[in-house]
Design a protein around this motif. Structure first.
Motif, PDB file in Angstrom:
ATOM      1  N   GLU A   1     -25.925 -47.066  31.873  1.00  0.00           N
ATOM      2  CA  GLU A   1     -25.332 -48.396  31.950  1.00  0.00           C
ATOM      3  C   GLU A   1     -25.100 -48.977  30.561  1.00  0.00           C
ATOM      4  O   GLU A   1     -24.076 -49.606  30.304  1.00  0.00           O
ATOM      5  CB  GLU A   1     -26.243 -49.330  32.761  1.00  0.00           C
ATOM      6  CG  GLU A   1     -26.398 -48.948  34.217  1.00  0.00           C
ATOM      7  CD  GLU A   1     -25.149 -49.250  35.024  1.00  0.00           C
ATOM      8  OE1 GLU A   1     -24.396 -50.154  34.639  1.00  0.00           O
ATOM      9  OE2 GLU A   1     -24.931 -48.574  36.045  1.00  0.00           O
ATOM     10  N   VAL A   2     -26.060 -48.789  29.679  1.00  0.00           N
ATOM     11  CA  VAL A   2     -25.926 -49.302  28.310  1.00  0.00           C
ATOM     12  C   VAL A   2     -24.785 -48.606  27.594  1.00  0.00           C
ATOM     13  O   VAL A   2     -23.943 -49.249  26.944  1.00  0.00           O
ATOM     14  CB  VAL A   2     -27.248 -49.115  27.535  1.00  0.00           C
ATOM     15  CG1 VAL A   2     -27.068 -49.446  26.060  1.00  0.00           C
ATOM     16  CG2 VAL A   2     -28.342 -49.981  28.141  1.00  0.00           C
ATOM     17  N   LEU A   3     -24.729 -47.287  27.703  1.00  0.00           N
ATOM     18  CA  LEU A   3     -23.703 -46.516  27.007  1.00  0.00           C
ATOM     19  C   LEU A   3     -22.298 -46.879  27.496  1.00  0.00           C
ATOM     20  O   LEU A   3     -21.384 -47.108  26.695  1.00  0.00           O
ATOM     21  CB  LEU A   3     -23.963 -45.023  27.193  1.00  0.00           C
ATOM     22  CG  LEU A   3     -23.022 -44.061  26.466  1.00  0.00           C
ATOM     23  CD1 LEU A   3     -23.000 -44.342  24.972  1.00  0.00           C
ATOM     24  CD2 LEU A   3     -23.444 -42.623  26.722  1.00  0.00           C
ATOM     25  N   LEU A   4     -22.115 -46.947  28.797  1.00  0.00           N
ATOM     26  CA  LEU A   4     -20.789 -47.245  29.338  1.00  0.00           C
ATOM     27  C   LEU A   4     -20.335 -48.658  28.979  1.00  0.00           C
ATOM     28  O   LEU A   4     -19.165 -48.884  28.641  1.00  0.00           O
ATOM     29  CB  LEU A   4     -20.791 -47.059  30.857  1.00  0.00           C
ATOM     30  CG  LEU A   4     -20.974 -45.615  31.342  1.00  0.00           C
ATOM     31  CD1 LEU A   4     -21.170 -45.574  32.843  1.00  0.00           C
ATOM     32  CD2 LEU A   4     -19.780 -44.753  30.932  1.00  0.00           C
ATOM     33  N   LYS A   5     -21.260 -49.599  29.013  1.00  0.00           N
ATOM     34  CA  LYS A   5     -20.900 -50.967  28.658  1.00  0.00           C
ATOM     35  C   LYS A   5     -20.590 -51.075  27.170  1.00  0.00           C
ATOM     36  O   LYS A   5     -19.662 -51.793  26.769  1.00  0.00           O
ATOM     37  CB  LYS A   5     -22.025 -51.928  29.035  1.00  0.00           C
ATOM     38  CG  LYS A   5     -21.632 -53.399  28.885  1.00  0.00           C
ATOM     39  CD  LYS A   5     -22.719 -54.323  29.418  1.00  0.00           C
ATOM     40  CE  LYS A   5     -22.297 -55.782  29.284  1.00  0.00           C
ATOM     41  NZ  LYS A   5     -23.358 -56.705  29.774  1.00  0.00           N
ATOM     42  N   ALA A   6     -21.344 -50.356  26.344  1.00  0.00           N
ATOM     43  CA  ALA A   6     -21.089 -50.370  24.896  1.00  0.00           C
ATOM     44  C   ALA A   6     -19.718 -49.780  24.578  1.00  0.00           C
ATOM     45  O   ALA A   6     -18.991 -50.294  23.723  1.00  0.00           O
ATOM     46  CB  ALA A   6     -22.186 -49.601  24.163  1.00  0.00           C
ATOM     47  N   GLN A   7     -19.363 -48.695  25.253  1.00  0.00           N
ATOM     48  CA  GLN A   7     -18.040 -48.103  25.045  1.00  0.00           C
ATOM     49  C   GLN A   7     -16.938 -49.103  25.414  1.00  0.00           C
ATOM     50  O   GLN A   7     -15.936 -49.226  24.700  1.00  0.00           O
ATOM     51  CB  GLN A   7     -17.901 -46.830  25.884  1.00  0.00           C
ATOM     52  CG  GLN A   7     -18.717 -45.661  25.372  1.00  0.00           C
ATOM     53  CD  GLN A   7     -18.575 -44.430  26.256  1.00  0.00           C
ATOM     54  OE1 GLN A   7     -19.000 -44.416  27.399  1.00  0.00           O
ATOM     55  NE2 GLN A   7     -17.982 -43.390  25.726  1.00  0.00           N
ATOM     56  N   GLU A   8     -17.154 -49.813  26.507  1.00  0.00           N
ATOM     57  CA  GLU A   8     -16.135 -50.768  26.968  1.00  0.00           C
ATOM     58  C   GLU A   8     -16.008 -51.958  26.019  1.00  0.00           C
ATOM     59  O   GLU A   8     -14.902 -52.378  25.668  1.00  0.00           O
ATOM     60  CB  GLU A   8     -16.511 -51.244  28.377  1.00  0.00           C
ATOM     61  CG  GLU A   8     -15.508 -52.213  29.004  1.00  0.00           C
ATOM     62  CD  GLU A   8     -15.969 -53.647  28.910  1.00  0.00           C
ATOM     63  OE1 GLU A   8     -15.124 -54.506  28.565  1.00  0.00           O
ATOM     64  OE2 GLU A   8     -17.150 -53.918  29.168  1.00  0.00           O
ATOM     65  N   ILE A   9     -17.138 -52.497  25.542  1.00  0.00           N
ATOM     66  CA  ILE A   9     -17.105 -53.693  24.703  1.00  0.00           C
ATOM     67  C   ILE A   9     -16.681 -53.380  23.270  1.00  0.00           C
ATOM     68  O   ILE A   9     -15.825 -54.068  22.690  1.00  0.00           O
ATOM     69  CB  ILE A   9     -18.480 -54.383  24.706  1.00  0.00           C
ATOM     70  CG1 ILE A   9     -18.784 -54.963  26.090  1.00  0.00           C
ATOM     71  CG2 ILE A   9     -18.528 -55.491  23.650  1.00  0.00           C
ATOM     72  CD1 ILE A   9     -20.171 -55.569  26.210  1.00  0.00           C
ATOM     73  N   LEU A  10     -17.275 -52.349  22.688  1.00  0.00           N
ATOM     74  CA  LEU A  10     -17.031 -52.059  21.267  1.00  0.00           C
ATOM     75  C   LEU A  10     -15.744 -51.285  21.035  1.00  0.00           C
ATOM     76  O   LEU A  10     -15.169 -51.334  19.945  1.00  0.00           O
ATOM     77  CB  LEU A  10     -18.225 -51.311  20.681  1.00  0.00           C
ATOM     78  CG  LEU A  10     -19.566 -52.070  20.755  1.00  0.00           C
ATOM     79  CD1 LEU A  10     -20.698 -51.211  20.231  1.00  0.00           C
ATOM     80  CD2 LEU A  10     -19.484 -53.381  19.983  1.00  0.00           C
ATOM     81  N   GLY A  11     -15.298 -50.537  22.037  1.00  0.00           N
ATOM     82  CA  GLY A  11     -13.998 -49.888  21.961  1.00  0.00           C
ATOM     83  C   GLY A  11     -13.888 -48.752  20.968  1.00  0.00           C
ATOM     84  O   GLY A  11     -12.777 -48.349  20.597  1.00  0.00           O
ATOM     85  N   CYS A  12     -15.027 -48.202  20.516  1.00  0.00           N
ATOM     86  CA  CYS A  12     -14.997 -47.088  19.570  1.00  0.00           C
ATOM     87  C   CYS A  12     -15.532 -45.836  20.255  1.00  0.00           C
ATOM     88  O   CYS A  12     -15.966 -45.870  21.404  1.00  0.00           O
ATOM     89  CB  CYS A  12     -15.846 -47.411  18.342  1.00  0.00           C
ATOM     90  SG  CYS A  12     -17.605 -47.651  18.706  1.00  0.00           S
ATOM     91  N   THR A  13     -15.492 -44.713  19.548  1.00  0.00           N
ATOM     92  CA  THR A  13     -16.081 -43.487  20.087  1.00  0.00           C
ATOM     93  C   THR A  13     -17.587 -43.496  19.830  1.00  0.00           C
ATOM     94  O   THR A  13     -18.089 -44.233  18.973  1.00  0.00           O
ATOM     95  CB  THR A  13     -15.470 -42.236  19.453  1.00  0.00           C
ATOM     96  OG1 THR A  13     -15.743 -42.237  18.040  1.00  0.00           O
ATOM     97  CG2 THR A  13     -13.967 -42.190  19.682  1.00  0.00           C
ATOM     98  N   PHE A  14     -18.296 -42.655  20.588  1.00  0.00           N
ATOM     99  CA  PHE A  14     -19.743 -42.546  20.438  1.00  0.00           C
ATOM    100  C   PHE A  14     -20.119 -41.082  20.238  1.00  0.00           C
ATOM    101  O   PHE A  14     -19.481 -40.180  20.783  1.00  0.00           O
ATOM    102  CB  PHE A  14     -20.468 -43.117  21.662  1.00  0.00           C
ATOM    103  CG  PHE A  14     -20.563 -44.616  21.657  1.00  0.00           C
ATOM    104  CD1 PHE A  14     -21.746 -45.252  21.346  1.00  0.00           C
ATOM    105  CD2 PHE A  14     -19.448 -45.392  21.934  1.00  0.00           C
ATOM    106  CE1 PHE A  14     -21.836 -46.633  21.320  1.00  0.00           C
ATOM    107  CE2 PHE A  14     -19.513 -46.780  21.911  1.00  0.00           C
ATOM    108  CZ  PHE A  14     -20.713 -47.402  21.612  1.00  0.00           C
ATOM    109  N   LEU A  15     -21.169 -40.869  19.447  1.00  0.00           N
ATOM    110  CA  LEU A  15     -21.648 -39.526  19.128  1.00  0.00           C
ATOM    111  C   LEU A  15     -23.164 -39.535  19.190  1.00  0.00           C
ATOM    112  O   LEU A  15     -23.812 -40.340  18.522  1.00  0.00           O
ATOM    113  CB  LEU A  15     -21.193 -39.121  17.718  1.00  0.00           C
ATOM    114  CG  LEU A  15     -21.801 -37.855  17.121  1.00  0.00           C
ATOM    115  CD1 LEU A  15     -21.187 -36.619  17.753  1.00  0.00           C
ATOM    116  CD2 LEU A  15     -21.603 -37.824  15.609  1.00  0.00           C
ATOM    117  N   GLN A  16     -23.744 -38.679  20.018  1.00  0.00           N
ATOM    118  CA  GLN A  16     -25.202 -38.604  20.101  1.00  0.00           C
ATOM    119  C   GLN A  16     -25.724 -37.481  19.207  1.00  0.00           C
ATOM    120  O   GLN A  16     -25.137 -36.393  19.150  1.00  0.00           O
ATOM    121  CB  GLN A  16     -25.674 -38.349  21.544  1.00  0.00           C
ATOM    122  CG  GLN A  16     -27.192 -38.328  21.646  1.00  0.00           C
ATOM    123  CD  GLN A  16     -27.718 -38.102  23.044  1.00  0.00           C
ATOM    124  OE1 GLN A  16     -28.898 -37.864  23.247  1.00  0.00           O
ATOM    125  NE2 GLN A  16     -26.839 -38.150  24.042  1.00  0.00           N
TER     126      GLN A  16
END
Length: 522
Positions: A295-310
């Motif tokens: 939930e945190v990851l998906l919401k962060a992607q939606e709000i921040l609009g950038c790519t994510f890398l783990q």
């Protein structure tokens, strides 16, 4: 423009090469104070001469106790040039614990920030080898002020030859059981970091702006700082974590890259005004150090609009291990809970207790082999031999591979809950609870149970004004995980105890339930 990292032959070359090629470019920004690569190279040479003048011979351990500041890199890169080893001291430790680290490392010199002058003054009698204390912020009657001490030395690079096997950084593990252990990281380790980590996606170009936010006693803080400097980016050093400050830096300073732990990402997206900021220049957020809820990851992607890398790794592997690239953060790929595939040049296995490799979906202990693996635990041969066998490091993390070769982490082996003979991993239960609209934060622990040995208990932080009950949370989780994994009870608290990197301090949560018992398992 991407900088050619093959121009660096050792970590001591980081400021040298950039000063020569682009000395006027900004290397560091700390609260608006700008330091160019040329100035950084000069300052680090002065520090190197100062350390040599203090009698610090190659391999000497030099302590650093303070929160993030630009001057830390003067000390770090200066120590590289002097062939000394920086010992990052966790500033959240109590005075006796700080004394233990300084004594264990054998530090003769210590750089300390004003906030910790009194603590250091109090432990000096317990640290007989500590001969020199440098006051980073000045204002001490007995210790020289850092800038005065630094600037009275010649800005001449000693140009000492650095061997691949030379230690360059010594970081101390969390010490969840017993005293912390010093992890010896070498020049070769960090040259491997600079080779493999940019290939994973942490490749910054010379026009990028990198937020350096994690504490420097932690491998993530050191690594992001060195990756930024080595690749010639402009690094913004953040003294302390403040979600509002981070959001403002994203917007006003045009931050393009940041490494944040999941707890901080969660705090950012929970800010009431988060959608008022402009994130158009933010390219990527890398994250790691603890599991992240879907939930945190998906919401962060939606709000921040950038790519994510783990990124998954440990202090003992210089922070490298596996990575989950941006394309695998598409929910349709079904890999959101994975921590990815092995980093370039690394091998990963999942082992049973006998040390045999397990197949897909079989949970065991994760082992890592690669060029970033530490030399040893400082002065702890037995602990080193227990952790490393035939160049394989046993991480203490429990996980499994899927059929596509992606690694999944359940949790720390020691955090595993055994209830009625079933293994239950807290992170899996936490992920099931986290999606509840009334839950702001959650941690799951094992508590004593006379029938089952251990029982699952959830510790929950409610969102403001939420009226959720324990029964509602358990019912919500029941739709997502097996019945035997469900918490038997839910407790509500104001905030979870966390260390500076965002990891939940489960031992503090467990302590009241296990009070008076000889063992922390049942």
């Amino acid at each position: 423009m991407l900088f050619d990292l093959t121009k660096l032959t050792s970590v001591a070359d980081i400021s040298r090469v950039h000063a020569k090629e682009r000395g006027d470019a900004v290397a560091l920004d700390f609260g608006g104070k700008l330091t160019t690569f040329g100035a950084l190279d000069e300052q680090t040479s002065r520090v190197a001469q100062g350390l040599i003048g203090l009698g610090q011979k190659p391999g000497a351990r030099v302590g650093y106790l303070g929160k993030n500041t630009d001057a830390y890199f003067d000390v770090l890169l200066g120590a590289f040039k002097a062939r000394a080893v920086i010992v990052g001291v966790n500033w959240r430790l109590a005075a006796p614990e700080i004394a233990y680290v300084l004594n264990d490392a054998g530090c003769e010199a210590l750089f300390v920030a004003r906030e910790f002058y009194a603590i250091v003054q109090s432990i000096l009698p317990q640290c007989p080898r500590l001969k020199h204390v440098i006051a980073m912020d000045g204002g001490h009657t007995d210790w020289p002020a850092f800038t005065d001490w630094r600037d009275r030395h010649e800005a001449k690079d000693p140009m000492l030859a650095i061997a691949p096997d030379d230690d360059v950084i010594q970081l101390y593990t969390s010490g969840t059981t017993g005293h912390p252990k010093g992890v010896q990281l070498t020049n070769a380790n960090y040259m491997a970091v600079l080779d493999c980590v940019p290939k994973m996606g942490l490749n910054y170009d010379t026009d990028d702006v990198v937020l350096i936010a994690m504490p420097f006693f932690h491998v993530a803080g050191v690594n992001i700082g060195l990756l930024s400097l080595a690749q010639g980016a402009r690094g913004i050093v953040l003294g302390e974590i403040d979600p509002q400050v981070i959001l403002k830096l994203f917007q006003d300073e045009g931050v393009t890259h940041a490494f944040l732990v999941p707890a901080i990402i969660m705090f950012l997206i929970q800010q009431p005004n988060v959608r008022e900021f402009d994130f158009s220049r933010l390219k990527n957020i890398s994250y790691g150090a603890s599991p992240i809820a879907d939930e945190v990851l998906l919401k962060a992607q939606e709000i921040l609009g950038c790519t994510f890398l783990q990124v998954y790794g440990l202090t003992e592997t210089s922070g490298a291990g596996t990575y989950l690239p941006p394309e695998d953060h598409d929910p349709a790929r079904g890999k959101l809970r994975a921590c990815g595939k092995p980093a370039p040049g690394h091998e990963i296995r999942v082992l049973n207790e006998a040390g045999d490799a397990l197949g897909p979906r079989e949970v065991g202990e994760i082992a890592i082999k690669g060029p970033t693996l530490m030399k040893a635990y400082w002065n702890k041969a037995e602990a080193t031999a227990k952790a490393i066998s035939e160049s394989w490091f046993r991480t203490g993390d429990a996980g499994y591979f899927d059929e596509d070769g992606y690694l999944y982490i359940h949790d720390r082996v020691k955090d595993m809950i055994v209830s009625g003979g079933e293994n239950i991993y807290p992170a899996e239960v936490e992920n099931a609870i986290f999606g509840h609209p009334g839950v702001a934060d959650v941690a799951v622990i094992g508590v004593p149970d006379d029938k089952w040995g251990e029982a699952v208990r959830a510790i929950v932080v409610k969102k403001p004004d939420a009226t959720v009950t324990s029964q509602e949370i358990i019912a919500f989780a029941r739709e997502r995980i097996a019945g035997y994994k469900l918490p038997k009870a839910v407790d509500f608290i104001a905030a979870l105890p966390r260390n500076p990197t965002g990891k939940v301090l489960r031992r503090e949560l467990r302590q009241p339930y296990w009070e008076g018992r000889d063992r922390q398992v049942n």
